[in-house]
Design a protein around this motif. Sequence first.
Motif, PDB file in Angstrom:
ATOM      1  N   GLN A  49      43.650  35.407  41.756  1.00  0.00           N
ATOM      2  CA  GLN A  49      42.428  36.295  41.805  1.00  0.00           C
ATOM      3  C   GLN A  49      43.476  37.974  41.709  1.00  0.00           C
ATOM      4  OE1 GLN A  49      40.371  35.656  45.602  1.00  0.00           O
ATOM      5  NE2 GLN A  49      39.218  34.135  44.730  1.00  0.00           N
ATOM      6  N   GLN A  50      44.598  37.865  42.363  1.00  0.00           N
ATOM      7  CA  GLN A  50      44.996  38.871  42.007  1.00  0.00           C
ATOM      8  C   GLN A  50      45.363  39.158  39.880  1.00  0.00           C
ATOM      9  OE1 GLN A  50      47.547  40.575  44.112  1.00  0.00           O
ATOM     10  NE2 GLN A  50      48.446  42.650  43.175  1.00  0.00           N
ATOM     11  N   GLU A  52      44.651  37.538  37.433  1.00  0.00           N
ATOM     12  CA  GLU A  52      43.206  37.261  36.785  1.00  0.00           C
ATOM     13  C   GLU A  52      42.387  38.638  36.965  1.00  0.00           C
ATOM     14  OE1 GLU A  52      41.013  34.175  38.544  1.00  0.00           O
ATOM     15  OE2 GLU A  52      41.959  32.220  37.932  1.00  0.00           O
ATOM     16  N   ALA A  53      42.279  38.857  38.181  1.00  0.00           N
ATOM     17  CA  ALA A  53      42.039  40.015  37.531  1.00  0.00           C
ATOM     18  C   ALA A  53      42.424  41.424  36.895  1.00  0.00           C
ATOM     19  CB  ALA A  53      42.125  41.086  39.552  1.00  0.00           C
ATOM     20  N   GLU A  54      44.177  41.337  37.322  1.00  0.00           N
ATOM     21  CA  GLU A  54      45.666  42.191  36.272  1.00  0.00           C
ATOM     22  C   GLU A  54      45.450  41.829  34.897  1.00  0.00           C
ATOM     23  OE1 GLU A  54      48.704  41.258  38.731  1.00  0.00           O
ATOM     24  OE2 GLU A  54      48.518  42.558  39.965  1.00  0.00           O
ATOM     25  N   ALA A  56      42.085  40.037  33.203  1.00  0.00           N
ATOM     26  CA  ALA A  56      41.375  41.057  32.999  1.00  0.00           C
ATOM     27  C   ALA A  56      41.717  43.116  32.940  1.00  0.00           C
ATOM     28  CB  ALA A  56      39.882  41.061  33.998  1.00  0.00           C
ATOM     29  N   THR A  57      41.697  43.062  33.393  1.00  0.00           N
ATOM     30  CA  THR A  57      42.045  44.935  33.462  1.00  0.00           C
ATOM     31  C   THR A  57      42.639  45.339  32.095  1.00  0.00           C
ATOM     32  OG1 THR A  57      41.861  45.048  35.726  1.00  0.00           O
ATOM     33  CG2 THR A  57      42.801  46.566  34.675  1.00  0.00           C
ATOM     34  N   GLN A  60      40.895  44.264  29.124  1.00  0.00           N
ATOM     35  CA  GLN A  60      40.070  45.304  29.051  1.00  0.00           C
ATOM     36  C   GLN A  60      40.568  46.702  28.391  1.00  0.00           C
ATOM     37  OE1 GLN A  60      36.525  44.665  28.490  1.00  0.00           O
ATOM     38  NE2 GLN A  60      35.799  46.844  28.823  1.00  0.00           N
TER      39      GLN A  60
END
Length: 108
Positions: A49-50, A52-54, A56-57, A60
């Motif tokens: 999850q970390q 994927e979040a990184e 995605a960030t 973006q």
Amino acid sequence: QQAQAEETTRKQQQLEAEEATRKQQQLEAEEATRKQQQLEAEEATRKQQQLEAEEATRKQQQLEAEEATRKQQQLEAEEATHKKKQPVNNKENNNKHKLKKQQENNNN
């Protein structure tokens, strides 16, 4: 005969105690394994999850940077186009101003 019965009883109790101990150790080992696997699964999920979040960030931020660059370039292109037209307008304005002055002078 009583001694033999006691010996048999003692052996039976020892076997039962060993079996109970073996079963208890097996249960504890299985529980420890289950807990360890759960912890590893949770850690793997957290890391995934970390990541994927990184990602995605990062995507973006890249999109926002590209959009800001595109807007900046568009503004600069529009300003450059406006500045190219501006000197012509200034010349026209200067000529109009000179003409007006001449007319005022002629009228005086």
